[in-house]
Design an enzyme around this catalytic site. Structure first.
Site, mmCIF file in Angstrom:
data_model
loop_
_atom_site.group_PDB
_atom_site.id
_atom_site.type_symbol
_atom_site.label_atom_id
_atom_site.label_comp_id
_atom_site.label_asym_id
_atom_site.label_seq_id
_atom_site.Cartn_x
_atom_site.Cartn_y
_atom_site.Cartn_z
ATOM 1 N N GLU A 207 61.443 13.222 23.459
ATOM 2 C CA GLU A 207 60.969 14.473 22.858
ATOM 3 C C GLU A 207 59.494 14.727 23.171
ATOM 4 O OE1 GLU A 207 62.305 14.276 18.781
ATOM 5 O OE2 GLU A 207 64.374 14.634 19.384
ATOM 6 N N LYS A 336 71.102 21.501 12.737
ATOM 7 C CA LYS A 336 71.359 21.410 14.170
ATOM 8 C C LYS A 336 72.708 22.059 14.426
ATOM 9 C CE LYS A 336 69.190 16.843 15.012
ATOM 10 N NZ LYS A 336 69.442 15.377 14.873
#
Ligand code: PGA
Ligand code: ZN
Length: 425
Positions: A207, A336
């Site tokens: 990330e 999500k």
């Protein structure tokens, strides 16, 4: 008669930021290509997520998605062609019914989600509206970026137990100022990390955060705090973690591995009590494993005032959230879309969370593409917080850059969530 008919749906296999295949879907309306969406994919996944259909075999090491693509191009396209593209709920309901399993394992959640998201985008484009505005005429909140500047756990090559060490620029006056602060802090953090831990430490994790060879949680926090102090922005910054504790838990012994030590659930709770008394930490995601609703209730009580986010715990699933609401487990939901598989169901989970006083943190997956969809979705939800990695790597910056565009489009109507990130409206 439908006003804006879906005339074709076409999926293809593309690759994500890790070089792993994923699904991309095009939706055509009245003969014109109107919407395209990519499906993200997790690595540090929860057991209760919707099913990601992979081909197996040797091609792409078994991770191909040709079956999911074929399911879109044949079964789903057949069922949805001719439907009004603006009927999102009914389209999503039809796909859930067509699949017929509780976790979308027949057609694949990756097949279904690709269509669901591309339909939303196609509908917005057909009506000539930005996606966030199409989904919510009241959309106006720009989220606090939860910047994961130090990576650990499954998303890195080091031995840091927690997956994400996050800073939140809650004191910025606007989203664009928040983004500038974090990029400046990251630019200070990187050479500092290299100086202290060597040049390999500033390779980036999945990330975009640095990956110093640190084991101790406080040492990583101190590094982050020092970069923030040097930037001069300390008064505007607070901190958060994603512990992803499901992956630190050993079912056989019922113990967690934190910093190389073996801890019971009670010791984990004491660990965090002490930590939040020492640092300005405002949010902790998955401090305990995905089945421990009772433990999540206890830690939420113990750490009063701290946001406790359930990711693997809730998996964006209304039924699991309902279970958490009964026991007061956590006080926020990580959101999500691919954990549940349709936009409609994800929206319902967010609504249920907000109605019950829970926060909603919109999140990337570690496996992303350049599709910035979640930027529009977090604004559509007036969600107030987004986790989408460090301000580097294009699959992360695509989201931040889209938020800059939205901020500009909204002009004086835009509100930066700031310190109210958990209850922005
Ligand atoms: P994932 O990691 O996308 O690999 O699941 C992110 C998270 O756990 O929040
Ligand atoms: Zn997580």
């Amino acid at each position: 008669m439908p006003q804006h008919k879906i005339s074709a749906i076409k999926a293809r296999e593309i690759i994500d930021c890790r070089g792993t295949p994923t699904v991309q879907v095009d939706v055509w309306v009245d003969g014109v290509l109107r919407g395209r969406a990519d499906v993200p994919s997790g690595r540090s996944t929860g057991s209760y997520e919707a099913y990601e259909l992979r081909d197996g075999g040797t091609r792409y090491g078994g991770f191909g998605v040709q079956k999911a693509v074929a399911n879109v191009n044949a079964i789903i396209a057949d069922a949805l062609t001719g439907k009004d593209v603006t009927e999102q709920r009914s389209i999503d309901r039809d796909m859930v019914a067509l699949d017929g399993t509780p976790n979308k394992s027949h057609l694949g959640a990756n097949a279904i989600l690709g269509v669901s998201l591309a339909v939303a985008r196609a509908a917005a484009a057909t009506l000539d509206l930005p996606l966030y505005r199409y989904l919510n005429s009241e959309a106006h909140v720009l989220p606090v970026p939860m910047m994961n500047l130090i990576n650990g756990g499954k998303l890195s090559s080091n031995d840091l137990c927690f997956q994400e060490f996050i800073m939140m620029p809650v004191g910025a006056a606007s989203f664009s100022e928040a983004l500038r602060m974090t990029a400046e802090i990251n630019a200070i953090l990187r050479p500092m990390t290299a100086e202290r831990y060597g040049k390999l430490a500033i390779n980036v994790g999945d990330e975009g955060g640095v990956v110093p060879p640190i084991v101790d949680v406080r040492e990583a926090l101190d590094l982050l705090c020092e970069a923030v102090a040097r930037s001069g922005y300390a008064e505007h910054i607070v901190y958060a973690f994603d512990c992803a504790a499901t992956h630190l838990y050993d079912k056989a012994t019922s113990r967690y591995s934190f910093e190389g030590r073996s801890l019971t659930r009670d010791e984990v709770i004491r660990f965090f009590e002490k930590l939040v008394s020492e640092y300005p930490i405002v949010s902790i995601e998955d401090p305990l494993q995905e089945d421990d609703f009772e433990g999540f209730a206890e830690i939420t009580r113990a750490l009063r005032g701290i946001q406790i986010i359930g990711d693997d715990l809730f998996v964006t699933n209304k039924d699991r959230l309902a279970q958490g609401l009964v026991s007061n487990s956590a006080n926020s939901v990580l959101w999500k879309v691919n954990q549940i598989g349709t936009l409609t169901e994800a929206m319902e989970t967010a609504t249920m969370a907000f109605r019950n006083g829970y926060g909603v943190c919109v999140s990337e997956r570690s496996g992303e593409t350049e599709d910035p969809m979640i930027a529009d979705l977090v604004v559509a939800l007036n969600g107030g917080q987004i986790k989408t990695g460090a301000p580097v790597r294009s699959e992360r910056t695509a989201k931040y850059n889209r938020l800059l565009q939205i901020e500009e489009e909204l002009g004086s109507a835009a509100t930066y969530a700031g310190r109210a990130f958990r209850r922005p409206v």
